[in-house]
Design a protein around this motif. Structure first.
Motif, mmCIF file in Angstrom:
data_model
loop_
_atom_site.group_PDB
_atom_site.id
_atom_site.type_symbol
_atom_site.label_atom_id
_atom_site.label_comp_id
_atom_site.label_asym_id
_atom_site.label_seq_id
_atom_site.Cartn_x
_atom_site.Cartn_y
_atom_site.Cartn_z
ATOM 1 N N PRO A 42 5.600 3.219 21.460
ATOM 2 C CA PRO A 42 6.301 3.190 20.169
ATOM 3 C C PRO A 42 6.281 1.846 19.450
ATOM 4 O O PRO A 42 6.140 0.784 20.076
ATOM 5 C CB PRO A 42 7.734 3.545 20.559
ATOM 6 N N MET A 43 6.397 1.944 18.137
ATOM 7 C CA MET A 43 6.660 0.766 17.290
ATOM 8 C C MET A 43 7.655 1.217 16.227
ATOM 9 O O MET A 43 7.806 2.419 15.980
ATOM 10 C CB MET A 43 5.374 0.254 16.631
ATOM 11 N N LYS A 44 8.301 0.222 15.598
ATOM 12 C CA LYS A 44 9.257 0.577 14.541
ATOM 13 C C LYS A 44 8.530 0.655 13.196
ATOM 14 O O LYS A 44 7.658 -0.176 12.912
ATOM 15 C CB LYS A 44 10.353 -0.479 14.461
ATOM 16 N N ALA A 45 8.912 1.633 12.397
ATOM 17 C CA ALA A 45 8.335 1.769 11.051
ATOM 18 C C ALA A 45 9.401 2.340 10.131
ATOM 19 O O ALA A 45 10.333 3.007 10.578
ATOM 20 C CB ALA A 45 7.129 2.695 11.092
ATOM 21 N N ILE A 46 9.238 2.069 8.843
ATOM 22 C CA ILE A 46 10.158 2.645 7.857
ATOM 23 C C ILE A 46 9.628 4.015 7.449
ATOM 24 O O ILE A 46 8.465 4.143 7.064
ATOM 25 C CB ILE A 46 10.263 1.731 6.615
ATOM 26 N N LEU A 47 10.494 5.017 7.532
ATOM 27 C CA LEU A 47 10.102 6.376 7.139
ATOM 28 C C LEU A 47 11.026 6.897 6.053
ATOM 29 O O LEU A 47 12.209 6.533 6.022
ATOM 30 C CB LEU A 47 10.225 7.348 8.313
ATOM 31 N N HIS A 48 10.480 7.698 5.168
ATOM 32 C CA HIS A 48 11.357 8.474 4.259
ATOM 33 C C HIS A 48 10.965 9.934 4.409
ATOM 34 O O HIS A 48 9.930 10.362 3.950
ATOM 35 C CB HIS A 48 11.336 7.958 2.811
ATOM 36 N N CYS A 49 11.832 10.649 5.118
ATOM 37 C CA CYS A 49 11.551 12.056 5.434
ATOM 38 C C CYS A 49 11.879 12.958 4.248
ATOM 39 O O CYS A 49 11.355 14.061 4.135
ATOM 40 C CB CYS A 49 12.376 12.479 6.640
ATOM 41 N N GLU A 50 12.778 12.495 3.389
ATOM 42 C CA GLU A 50 13.221 13.277 2.219
ATOM 43 C C GLU A 50 12.992 12.430 0.970
ATOM 44 O O GLU A 50 12.905 11.215 1.063
ATOM 45 C CB GLU A 50 14.741 13.541 2.284
ATOM 46 N N TYR A 51 12.967 13.094 -0.187
ATOM 47 C CA TYR A 51 12.988 12.342 -1.441
ATOM 48 C C TYR A 51 14.403 11.848 -1.689
ATOM 49 O O TYR A 51 15.376 12.498 -1.299
ATOM 50 C CB TYR A 51 12.572 13.230 -2.609
ATOM 51 N N GLY A 52 14.524 10.703 -2.336
ATOM 52 C CA GLY A 52 15.851 10.193 -2.667
ATOM 53 C C GLY A 52 15.800 8.700 -2.912
ATOM 54 O O GLY A 52 14.713 8.095 -2.943
ATOM 55 N N GLY A 53 16.972 8.107 -3.082
ATOM 56 C CA GLY A 53 17.059 6.662 -3.333
ATOM 57 C C GLY A 53 16.825 5.862 -2.065
ATOM 58 O O GLY A 53 16.562 6.435 -0.998
ATOM 59 N N PRO A 54 16.959 4.523 -2.144
ATOM 60 C CA PRO A 54 16.704 3.666 -0.979
ATOM 61 C C PRO A 54 17.509 4.071 0.261
ATOM 62 O O PRO A 54 17.101 3.793 1.378
ATOM 63 C CB PRO A 54 17.136 2.283 -1.480
ATOM 64 N N GLU A 55 18.635 4.780 0.060
ATOM 65 C CA GLU A 55 19.468 5.152 1.214
ATOM 66 C C GLU A 55 18.788 6.157 2.138
ATOM 67 O O GLU A 55 19.213 6.324 3.293
ATOM 68 C CB GLU A 55 20.846 5.679 0.742
ATOM 69 N N VAL A 56 17.690 6.818 1.681
ATOM 70 C CA VAL A 56 17.027 7.790 2.572
ATOM 71 C C VAL A 56 16.090 7.101 3.573
ATOM 72 O O VAL A 56 15.593 7.733 4.505
ATOM 73 C CB VAL A 56 16.210 8.876 1.793
ATOM 74 N N LEU A 57 15.864 5.804 3.390
ATOM 75 C CA LEU A 57 14.930 5.099 4.287
ATOM 76 C C LEU A 57 15.561 4.895 5.656
ATOM 77 O O LEU A 57 16.734 4.557 5.765
ATOM 78 C CB LEU A 57 14.553 3.740 3.690
ATOM 79 N N LYS A 58 14.719 5.101 6.714
ATOM 80 C CA LYS A 58 15.230 4.947 8.078
ATOM 81 C C LYS A 58 14.239 4.129 8.890
ATOM 82 O O LYS A 58 13.021 4.221 8.655
ATOM 83 C CB LYS A 58 15.337 6.323 8.749
ATOM 84 N N VAL A 59 14.757 3.345 9.828
ATOM 85 C CA VAL A 59 13.860 2.684 10.782
ATOM 86 C C VAL A 59 13.715 3.651 11.947
ATOM 87 O O VAL A 59 14.701 4.022 12.571
ATOM 88 C CB VAL A 59 14.459 1.357 11.307
ATOM 89 N N GLU A 60 12.474 4.081 12.201
ATOM 90 C CA GLU A 60 12.245 5.062 13.272
ATOM 91 C C GLU A 60 11.181 4.542 14.230
ATOM 92 O O GLU A 60 10.385 3.671 13.870
ATOM 93 C CB GLU A 60 11.717 6.372 12.645
ATOM 94 N N GLU A 61 11.147 5.113 15.421
ATOM 95 C CA GLU A 61 10.067 4.783 16.358
ATOM 96 C C GLU A 61 8.937 5.776 16.141
ATOM 97 O O GLU A 61 9.162 6.989 16.140
ATOM 98 C CB GLU A 61 10.578 4.871 17.789
#
Ligand SMILES: NC(=O)c1ccc[n+]([C@@H]2O[C@H](COP(=O)([O-])OP(=O)(O)OC[C@H]3O[C@@H](n4cnc5c(N)ncnc54)[C@H](OP(=O)(O)O)[C@@H]3O)[C@@H](O)[C@H]2O)c1
Length: 372
Positions: A42-61
């Motif tokens: 694994p590595m960390k990456a920023i994902l946006h699984c849904e459309y929306g504002g900056p609050e939808v961004l998540k740090v995921e493995e």
């Protein structure tokens, strides 16, 4: 009468088929988040699984990428955000391309700088340990794989990773707009509208490197900044309208588009060029739809006058990154960094950018995880 009935019936069938197709395509629109399994490496990456504002961004493995024979694996040390990243909001017109219900591509970011960790067997220009910068989709992550012959070059030794990561999209937009669209020449008078933002701070310095006399337009709080990066004259837009002065320009590099075709034409020399590069700071703000319509009108209307009004979309190239690396190496261009955030704070970084008042670039530092 019979033909009319057949036509009416056919139109109804086509409309119904389109509606059914849209409904199915909408609900079938998924992305990797729906199929997510645990990453082996694994590595960390920023994902946006849904459309929306900056609050939808998540740090995921996610799975750490493996370079193919023609790629480099780069450990990202810094990245930067651009107005382009705000397409996470999923503008309706772009959804047929980006995914109707959910974004097809869940990764974010383009600009990065980092250290080469491994190279494919056909790669001869780079070796592990080289410090590089460039642009590629999904750059907001701990690692990226990039094709060696694409937009990636060695980082000048006098630049930090943060400074280099600020460069690709914004500086290339300024360079290509001024040089290729604006046909900039030494001795010309150039006006940069929107001189204090990510692209504008590069545009002022790049225009100066071509030997031109530069006027920057910005608000009161940014006057000193724009002067400090080399502008010969600064117009504070809160106090003076740059289209109402007696000055004439050979080139207007316009990142705001808040003046009409005729207002800008009045301050252009007869063979002058207005490069319409943007419609204001990042994010969607009041009056932007009107600006967009105004730019379209200017583009069409300029076909009938001696001055040119041109628009473009910048393209990341190795050749132009090399030119920018040389400009930074020689000290002619020094990236202006407004704020720096951690990878885990990308939502806050994009939220700040979206306000549309960044002073230079918003940079992300990627925390070093020693596990490789
Ligand atoms: N054509 C392309 O390929 C391309 C590529 C990249 C970006 N763009 C576009 O270029 C534009 C600028 O991008 P960016 O990255 O520089 O955005 P940015 O960093 O968000 O720009 C923010 C700056 O815009 C200034 N600004 C806002 N309203 C202004 C006004 N009325 N007059 C003068 N300055 C004003 C702000 O100054 P104040 O805080 O003082 O208002 C702030 O410093 C955007 O519209 C973007 O979409 C186009």
């Amino acid at each position: 009468m019979k033909l009319k009935r057949v036509l009416k019936w056919s139109a109804s069938v086509i409309l119904l088929a389109l509606a059914v197709w849209f409904f199915i395509a909408y609900w079938m629109s998924t992305n990797e988040c729906d199929r997510k399994t645990a990453a082996h490496n694994p590595m960390k990456a920023i994902l946006h699984c849904e459309y929306g504002g900056p609050e939808v961004l998540k740090v995921e493995e996610v799975e750490k990428p493996v370079p193919n024979d023609n790629q480099l694996l780069v450990k990202v040390r810094a990245a930067s955000v651009n107005p382009l990243d705000l397409t996470i909001r999923g503008p309706l017109l772009l959804r047929p391309l980006f995914g109707l219900r959910k974004p097809k591509d869940t990764r974010l970011g383009v600009d990065y700088a980092g250290t080469v960790e491994a190279v494919g067997k056909n790669v001869t220009q780079f070796k592990p340990g080289d410090e590089v910068f460039g642009g590629r989709d999904g750059a907001l992550a701990e690692y990226v794989c990039v094709l060696a012959d694409r937009a990636v070059v060695l980082k000048p030794a006098n630049m930090t990773f943060e400074q280099a990561a600020a460069v690709p999209v914004a500086a290339i937009t300024a360079l290509q707009g001024l040089r290729d669209k604006g046909k900039i020449q030494a001795g010309q008078k150039v006006l940069v509208n929107g001189a204090s933002g990510g692209v504008g701070t590069f545009a002022v310095q790049i225009a100066k490197s071509f030997g031109t006399e530069v006027t920057g337009v910005c608000s009161t709080r940014n006057v000193d900044l724009v002067r400090s990066i080399g502008a010969d004259h600064v117009i504070d837009y809160t106090k003076e309208d740059f289209t109402k002065t007696d000055q004439r320009y050979d080139l207007i590099f316009d990142l705001v588009g808040n003046h009409s075709f005729s207002e800008r034409r009045r301050i252009l020399n007869p063979s002058g060029i207005c490069v319409m590069a943007g419609i204001g700071g990042a994010g969607w703000h009041d009056g932007m739809a009107m600006r967009l319509a105004g730019e379209l009108n200017a583009y069409v209307a300029s076909r009938f006058v001696s001055q040119k009004f041109v628009a473009y979309i910048a393209t990341l190239t190795k050749a132009d990154l090399t030119i920018l690396a040389d400009l930074m190496q020689s000290g002619k261009v020094i990236p202006v960094i407004d704020r720096t955030y951690k990878l885990s704070e990308v939502s806050a970084a994009l939220g700040y950018l979206e306000e549309g008042h960044a002073r230079g670039k918003v940079v992300i530092t990627v925390e070093q995880n020693n596990k490789t």
